[in-house]
Design a protein around this motif. Sequence first.
Motif, PDB file in Angstrom:
ATOM      1  N   PHE A 264      14.023  -3.882 -10.589  1.00 28.78           N
ATOM      2  CA  PHE A 264      15.395  -3.680 -10.652  1.00 28.78           C
ATOM      3  C   PHE A 264      16.369  -5.330 -10.921  1.00 28.78           C
ATOM      4  O   PHE A 264      14.524  -5.940 -10.726  1.00 28.78           O
ATOM      5  CB  PHE A 264      16.014  -2.789  -9.543  1.00 28.78           C
TER       6      PHE A 264
ATOM      7  N   SER B  93       3.391   2.376   2.832  1.00 31.48           N
ATOM      8  CA  SER B  93       4.235   2.475   3.260  1.00 31.48           C
ATOM      9  C   SER B  93       4.819   3.283   4.553  1.00 31.48           C
ATOM     10  O   SER B  93       5.318   3.635   5.422  1.00 31.48           O
ATOM     11  CB  SER B  93       5.901   2.268   2.668  1.00 31.48           C
ATOM     12  N   ARG B  94       4.552   5.020   3.967  1.00 29.93           N
ATOM     13  CA  ARG B  94       3.897   5.694   4.922  1.00 29.93           C
ATOM     14  C   ARG B  94       3.587   5.031   7.057  1.00 29.93           C
ATOM     15  O   ARG B  94       4.146   6.099   7.139  1.00 29.93           O
ATOM     16  CB  ARG B  94       3.692   7.229   4.204  1.00 29.93           C
TER      17      ARG B  94
ATOM     18  N   SER C 124       8.092  -2.574  -2.955  1.00 26.21           N
ATOM     19  CA  SER C 124       8.521  -4.249  -3.046  1.00 26.21           C
ATOM     20  C   SER C 124       7.675  -4.377  -4.561  1.00 26.21           C
ATOM     21  O   SER C 124       8.351  -4.893  -5.621  1.00 26.21           O
ATOM     22  CB  SER C 124       7.959  -4.492  -2.651  1.00 26.21           C
ATOM     23  N   GLY C 125       6.736  -3.537  -5.495  1.00 31.20           N
ATOM     24  CA  GLY C 125       6.696  -3.731  -7.214  1.00 31.20           C
ATOM     25  C   GLY C 125       6.021  -5.304  -7.924  1.00 31.20           C
ATOM     26  O   GLY C 125       5.526  -5.534  -7.208  1.00 31.20           O
ATOM     27  N   SER C 126       7.286  -5.646  -7.765  1.00 27.45           N
ATOM     28  CA  SER C 126       6.612  -7.089  -8.717  1.00 27.45           C
ATOM     29  C   SER C 126       7.756  -8.238  -7.846  1.00 27.45           C
ATOM     30  O   SER C 126       7.683  -9.181  -8.420  1.00 27.45           O
ATOM     31  CB  SER C 126       7.133  -7.245 -10.017  1.00 27.45           C
TER      32      SER C 126
ATOM     33  N   PRO D 134      13.277   2.886  -4.873  1.00 26.95           N
ATOM     34  CA  PRO D 134      11.521   4.087  -4.526  1.00 26.95           C
ATOM     35  C   PRO D 134      11.347   4.483  -5.667  1.00 26.95           C
ATOM     36  O   PRO D 134      12.349   4.402  -6.821  1.00 26.95           O
ATOM     37  CB  PRO D 134      12.101   4.642  -3.624  1.00 26.95           C
ATOM     38  N   PRO D 135       9.340   4.961  -6.241  1.00 28.15           N
ATOM     39  CA  PRO D 135       9.782   5.383  -7.464  1.00 28.15           C
ATOM     40  C   PRO D 135      10.530   6.437  -7.400  1.00 28.15           C
ATOM     41  O   PRO D 135      11.538   7.077  -6.590  1.00 28.15           O
ATOM     42  CB  PRO D 135       7.817   6.103  -6.373  1.00 28.15           C
TER      43      PRO D 135
ATOM     44  N   ILE E 280       6.721  -4.117   0.838  1.00 30.25           N
ATOM     45  CA  ILE E 280       4.968  -3.348   0.764  1.00 30.25           C
ATOM     46  C   ILE E 280       4.618  -2.914  -0.659  1.00 30.25           C
ATOM     47  O   ILE E 280       5.445  -2.584  -1.037  1.00 30.25           O
ATOM     48  CB  ILE E 280       5.101  -2.428   1.970  1.00 30.25           C
TER      49      ILE E 280
ATOM     50  N   ASP F  69      11.467  -4.492   2.158  1.00 30.16           N
ATOM     51  CA  ASP F  69      11.109  -3.716   0.414  1.00 30.16           C
ATOM     52  C   ASP F  69      10.247  -2.530   1.017  1.00 30.16           C
ATOM     53  O   ASP F  69       9.171  -3.602   0.637  1.00 30.16           O
ATOM     54  CB  ASP F  69      11.798  -4.704  -0.655  1.00 30.16           C
ATOM     55  N   PRO F  70      10.100  -1.794   0.853  1.00 28.89           N
ATOM     56  CA  PRO F  70       9.016  -1.014   1.885  1.00 28.89           C
ATOM     57  C   PRO F  70       7.876  -0.234   0.105  1.00 28.89           C
ATOM     58  O   PRO F  70       7.244   0.217  -0.060  1.00 28.89           O
ATOM     59  CB  PRO F  70       9.379   0.059   2.216  1.00 28.89           C
TER      60      PRO F  70
ATOM     61  N   GLY G 150       9.482  -0.492 -14.211  1.00 22.35           N
ATOM     62  CA  GLY G 150      10.373   0.207 -13.204  1.00 22.35           C
ATOM     63  C   GLY G 150      10.989  -1.323 -12.401  1.00 22.35           C
ATOM     64  O   GLY G 150      11.534  -1.227 -11.001  1.00 22.35           O
TER      65      GLY G 150
ATOM     66  N   ASN H 183       0.375  -5.059  -7.756  1.00 15.97           N
ATOM     67  CA  ASN H 183       1.565  -5.689  -8.065  1.00 15.97           C
ATOM     68  C   ASN H 183       1.856  -6.561  -6.508  1.00 15.97           C
ATOM     69  O   ASN H 183       2.709  -7.312  -6.501  1.00 15.97           O
ATOM     70  CB  ASN H 183       2.600  -4.106  -7.594  1.00 15.97           C
TER      71      ASN H 183
ATOM     72  N   ILE I 174       3.782   7.558  -3.933  1.00 13.91           N
ATOM     73  CA  ILE I 174       4.652   8.675  -4.074  1.00 13.91           C
ATOM     74  C   ILE I 174       5.581   8.873  -5.539  1.00 13.91           C
ATOM     75  O   ILE I 174       5.715   8.302  -5.803  1.00 13.91           O
ATOM     76  CB  ILE I 174       5.895   8.130  -2.586  1.00 13.91           C
TER      77      ILE I 174
ATOM     78  N   VAL J 280       2.148  -0.351  -2.124  1.00 12.16           N
ATOM     79  CA  VAL J 280       0.141   0.945  -2.150  1.00 12.16           C
ATOM     80  C   VAL J 280      -0.040  -0.573  -3.969  1.00 12.16           C
ATOM     81  O   VAL J 280      -1.906   0.038  -3.313  1.00 12.16           O
ATOM     82  CB  VAL J 280       1.042   2.078  -2.530  1.00 12.16           C
ATOM     83  N   SER J 281       0.246  -0.635  -4.320  1.00  9.10           N
ATOM     84  CA  SER J 281      -0.336  -1.045  -5.646  1.00  9.10           C
ATOM     85  C   SER J 281      -0.728  -2.968  -5.748  1.00  9.10           C
ATOM     86  O   SER J 281       0.613  -3.312  -4.772  1.00  9.10           O
ATOM     87  CB  SER J 281       0.114  -1.492  -6.632  1.00  9.10           C
TER      88      SER J 281
HETATM   89  C1  LIG Z   1      10.771   0.879  -8.388  1.00 10.72           C
HETATM   90  S1  LIG Z   1       9.120   0.444  -8.257  1.00 10.72           S
HETATM   91  C2  LIG Z   1       9.946  -0.535  -7.547  1.00 10.72           C
HETATM   92  C3  LIG Z   1      10.174  -1.845  -7.930  1.00 10.72           C
HETATM   93  C4  LIG Z   1      10.593  -3.482  -7.490  1.00 10.72           C
HETATM   94  N1  LIG Z   1      12.027  -2.655  -7.273  1.00 10.72           N
HETATM   95  C5  LIG Z   1      10.404  -4.835  -8.778  1.00 10.72           C
HETATM   96  O1  LIG Z   1      11.453  -4.605  -8.948  1.00 10.72           O
HETATM   97  O2  LIG Z   1       9.555  -4.882  -8.711  1.00 10.72           O
HETATM   98  C6  LIG Z   1       8.312   1.599  -7.057  1.00 10.72           C
HETATM   99  C7  LIG Z   1       7.128   0.992  -6.716  1.00 10.72           C
HETATM  100  O3  LIG Z   1       6.838   1.756  -5.495  1.00 10.72           O
HETATM  101  C8  LIG Z   1       5.325   1.520  -4.788  1.00 10.72           C
HETATM  102  N2  LIG Z   1       4.223   3.606  -4.226  1.00 10.72           N
HETATM  103  C9  LIG Z   1       4.671   3.808  -4.710  1.00 10.72           C
HETATM  104  N3  LIG Z   1       3.875   5.017  -3.446  1.00 10.72           N
HETATM  105  C10 LIG Z   1       3.917   3.825  -2.457  1.00 10.72           C
HETATM  106  C11 LIG Z   1       3.709   3.823  -1.031  1.00 10.72           C
HETATM  107  N4  LIG Z   1       3.136   5.298  -0.959  1.00 10.72           N
HETATM  108  N5  LIG Z   1       3.546   2.379  -0.575  1.00 10.72           N
HETATM  109  C12 LIG Z   1       4.038   1.698  -0.795  1.00 10.72           C
HETATM  110  N6  LIG Z   1       4.439   1.448  -2.157  1.00 10.72           N
HETATM  111  C13 LIG Z   1       4.421   2.246  -3.086  1.00 10.72           C
HETATM  112  C14 LIG Z   1       4.758   1.746  -6.129  1.00 10.72           C
HETATM  113  O4  LIG Z   1       3.497   0.640  -6.539  1.00 10.72           O
HETATM  114  C15 LIG Z   1       5.922   0.303  -7.518  1.00 10.72           C
HETATM  115  O5  LIG Z   1       5.452  -0.151  -6.679  1.00 10.72           O
END
Ligand SMILES: C[S@@+](CC[C@H](N)C(=O)[O-])C[C@H]1O[C@@H](n2cnc3c(N)ncnc32)[C@H](O)[C@@H]1O
Length: 530
Positions: A108, A382-383, A141-143, A414-415, A160, A138-139, A106, A166, A443, A162-163
């Motif tokens: 980018f 992030s909420r 931020s994944g990796s 975002p997811p 930010i 980046d709310p 996931g 990550n 989310i 949630v994992s």
């Molecule tokens: C599409 S990925 C982002 C990938 C990032 N752009 C990258 O290049 O690595 C979406 C991210 O949103 C996170 N996520 C889901 N729900 C969340 C929440 N409530 N608060 C913060 N992060 C959340 C997931 O853990 C996931 O890492």
Amino acid sequence: MDIVLTKKLITPKEACEWASSFLGRDISESNISYLIQYGKIKKYGENGNTQINVYDLKNYYQSFNGTREIEWKKKLGNDLNWNLSFDNLREKDTTKHVHRLHPYKGKFIPQLVEYFIDNHTDNFKQKSFFKKGDIILDPFSGSGTTLVQANELGIHSIGIDVSQFNCMITDTKLLDYNLDSLIEEIRNINLVITKFETDGKIEEFEKELYFELTRFNNKNFPSPEFKRKIYKREIDENKYSVEKEKDFLNIYKKLIAKYKIELKQNKNKNFLDKWYIKNIREEIDFAFDQIKKVEDGKNKRILAVILSRTIRSCRATTHSDLATLKEPQITTYYCWKHKKICKPLFSIKYWFNRYANDTITRIKEFQRLKNGTHWASIAGDSRTVDVAREIKLRNKKFYKLFEIQKIKGIFSSPPYVGQIDYHEQHAYAYDLFGFERKDELEIGPLCKGQGMEAKKSYVKGISQVLLNSKKFLSNNFDVFLVANDKWNLYPQIAEKAGMRIVNQYKRPVLNRTERGKSPYSEIIFHFKNI
Ligand SMILES: C[S@@+](CC[C@H](N)C(=O)[O-])C[C@H]1O[C@@H](n2cnc3c(N)ncnc32)[C@H](O)[C@@H]1O
């Protein structure tokens, strides 16, 4: 009109007419100037006197990229910004330096982030939105792709996620290491792991297995003749593979018995129990115990990420199921990817060594490009997370800056609804490191599906994130969200968040189709304050 027959150099206007008749659809002057601007065709003449070689144009439209572009535009619409496909990049570029420290589903591509946050302008991006010294958020931020690219461009960043795992990957990408000490530490750990023997027979067993396997494969699956025969349908791959798989299993079982190898672990409580052959599991636990003893916190973290990358590659699965695990594979099997008999792994040593060396190279590469910006990677929802408080706790200097200038904008992907379970993709790391999982705060997780309820809760979740982020943004903010919004949820999200969509950049996503899936595009939504 066949200009080709009459003259070679033509004006952009003539080029539109020619291309429209050649392709049987409308080609505008901006289509032509895009081809010039992105170096797809050569420009002759100077200001106001631009000319194009019609043969260049013809060659482009007939080339692989040109044909693909036309086909895709037919399917996905003419408003596709082809320069955002980054089709000129190699895998090496999209996974440059620290972006490949650890797999992450996931992610980018860094060039997409760069395109929007650097200070260049072009036909599509007519204004730059961020500059050196700004703060970007980046709310999701994944990796950590946004944070890494922001650092390269001298922009401060806050991520930010949630994992917690990550956030650990993100941290290890951005930390400043003392390279000499890290190299020394890696050498030590590598050495103890290499010397570690849980089962003295494993090495001998693997040697003999490898010998038998090579002999068997050379005889029964000679390369490339075997593949060619499949291609020409001279062999029924289904039938042949079952027969040969069975034949080799007999050899495999004999070797297992000869060396008294125990394949299964005696427990089956968590991911690590289920997905690893016994010897691998013992090596993992041993390696982790060694890493725990490392005193330098940064070195310890990057070593843990190397181990995590290693154990991801050592799961007992077939080569074709690496991304979507099915059942543990503890015997040899016919590999549909490599078209021969393959074997599961029995030791982590090779992979740990390889990833450790690769990590050092990547960190060195990034060090050469790094700027001394502030960054913070926050594990949270992030909420609701209080960004100001988190920054204040971590870094007083950064907080001061943050108070004065606020956050300039967001770049995030975002997811989407029901696509990925983000914690679950790193289940092995959660088991190993004992981090607390917060799956219920994700989310749009895969496990909640794509029904009406899931979509409603998604819209609510993403708009809550934007509302919470807004508290920390400057008034004139620019928010960029990358989404494959197939259910058109983002207009509602903007409204709920008190924002308006001011632009949409539509980009083709190429890599998926190369795996045989149908073309798809994603949109980079540009939101501003109402
Ligand atoms: C599409 S990925 C982002 C990938 C990032 N752009 C990258 O290049 O690595 C979406 C991210 O949103 C996170 N996520 C889901 N729900 C969340 C929440 N409530 N608060 C913060 N992060 C959340 C997931 O853990 C996931 O890492």
